[in-house]
Write an enzyme that holds these catalytic residues in place. Structure first.
Site, short mmCIF file in Angstrom:
data_model
loop_
_atom_site.label_atom_id
_atom_site.label_comp_id
_atom_site.label_asym_id
_atom_site.label_seq_id
_atom_site.Cartn_x
_atom_site.Cartn_y
_atom_site.Cartn_z
N ASN A 10 153.97 72.28 -24.49
CA ASN A 10 152.88 72.09 -25.05
C ASN A 10 152.61 70.69 -24.94
OD1 ASN A 10 150.69 71.60 -26.82
ND2 ASN A 10 151.82 71.81 -28.62
N LYS A 12 149.99 68.83 -25.26
CA LYS A 12 149.07 68.10 -26.10
C LYS A 12 148.24 67.42 -25.44
CE LYS A 12 152.68 68.44 -29.57
NZ LYS A 12 153.35 67.98 -30.98
N HIS A 97 148.02 75.65 -33.91
CA HIS A 97 149.06 74.70 -33.99
C HIS A 97 148.64 73.82 -35.19
CE1 HIS A 97 151.23 71.14 -32.85
NE2 HIS A 97 152.07 71.60 -32.22
N GLU A 99 148.70 70.57 -35.63
CA GLU A 99 147.72 69.53 -35.22
C GLU A 99 146.26 69.96 -35.25
OE1 GLU A 99 149.72 68.06 -31.74
OE2 GLU A 99 151.35 67.67 -32.96
N GLU A 166 156.77 76.52 -36.53
CA GLU A 166 157.19 75.15 -36.21
C GLU A 166 156.90 74.51 -37.62
OE1 GLU A 166 155.87 73.82 -31.83
OE2 GLU A 166 154.35 73.99 -33.06
N GLY A 172 157.54 66.54 -33.46
CA GLY A 172 157.56 65.09 -33.21
C GLY A 172 158.57 63.97 -33.73
N SER A 212 160.82 69.26 -32.25
CA SER A 212 161.88 68.51 -31.90
C SER A 212 162.97 69.17 -30.98
CB SER A 212 162.43 67.46 -32.90
OG SER A 212 161.48 66.68 -33.62
P1 PGA Z 1 157.90 68.51 -30.46
O1 PGA Z 1 156.37 69.17 -30.59
O2 PGA Z 1 158.63 69.26 -29.56
O3 PGA Z 1 157.39 67.05 -29.77
O4 PGA Z 1 158.39 68.30 -31.79
C1 PGA Z 1 156.29 70.46 -30.86
C2 PGA Z 1 155.04 71.22 -30.89
O5 PGA Z 1 154.29 70.40 -31.62
O6 PGA Z 1 154.60 72.49 -30.43
#
Ligand code: PGA
Length: 250
Positions: A10, A12, A97, A99, A166, A172, A212
């Protein structure tokens, strides 16, 4: 194995045309041996999907979008439909997601409508769920995720949908749940998916872990029972790290 592992990147809101070089590099090292063990897809910004199509196809990599509108077309300035993503070369789309849920106020009902739109367009939705830190600390992680599964999966969804667990606090941050917590959540998620879809379909639904994931922890996380792959953010931006994660399946 009935569930072929899926490692999904992903990106983003990251990536310009120059970043296609990373997709090219991923394609180059995604060899037959790895392909036999795991499916790899990248979800770049929508602007890059059509441009990445040829490079990705050549290397056997799939492409996905990061969100879609519930409708196929119409007066929705700035939005992208599942049909458009499909037309550009995507075969997957991430929906719900955290976000999107937090930045755009998306509810479970919105996510369910988007997942249904993806299926209508012939895309496989990757439906994201996960609890916040406060919810986990309050002991509510299972009930929150259970409710998100109930509310976000179309009741008539086929078994090829993908669910991504998640935990919001792991995205992140460099933090990950313990393998015991991942095992508990994924077993629970499969039960809830069965309760929602019925007919034994949950045995085929791939449940990804996200938050992560990086080359150094991928092996540990990917071999937890009921973990069928990863949704990878930061570590999917470079071929080196993304292939490093996928190599857990070598
Ligand atoms: P990350 O993000 O691997 O940077 O923690 C995962 C995601 O948001 O899908």
């Amino acid at each position: 194995m009935i569930r072929r592992p899926l490692v999904a990147g992903n990106w983003k809101m990251n990536g310009l045309r120059a970043s296609l070089a990373e997709i090219e590099a991923m394609s180059a090292v995604y060899d037959d041996a790895l392909r036999a063990r795991a499916e790899l897809i990248v979800c770049p910004p929508a602007t890059l999907i059509a441009l990445a199509r040829e490079i990705a196809t050549r290397g056997g990599l799939g492409l996905g979008g990061q969100d879609c509108h519930a409708e196929a077309s119409g007066a929705h300035t700035g939005d992208i439909s599942a049909e458009m993503l499909k037309d550009a070369g995507a075969s997957y789309v991430i929906v719900g997601h955290s976000e999107r849920r937090s930045d755009h106020g998306e509810t479970d009902a919105d996510v369910q409508a988007k997942a249904a739109a993806a299926l209508r367009a012939g895309l496989t939705p990757i439906i994201c769920v996960g609890e916040t830190r406060a919810e986990r600390e309050a002991g509510d992680a299972l009930s929150i995720v259970g409710a998100q599964i109930e509310g976000s999966l179309p009741a008539d969804a086929p078994a090829h949908i993908v669910v991504a667990y998640e935990p919001v606090w792991a995205i992140g941050t460099g933090l990950t749940p313990t393998v015991d917590d991942v095992a508990e959540m994924h077993a629970f998620a499969r039960e809830r998916i069965e309760a929602r879809l019925g007919g034994g379909k949950s045995g085929e639904v791939r449940i990804l872990y996200g938050g992560s994931v990086k080359p150094s922890n991928a092996r540990e996380l990917m071999y937890v029972a009921n973990v069928d792959g990863a949704l990878v953010g930061g570590a999917s931006l470079t071929a080196k790290d993304f292939i490093g994660v996928a190599s857990a399946y070598r």
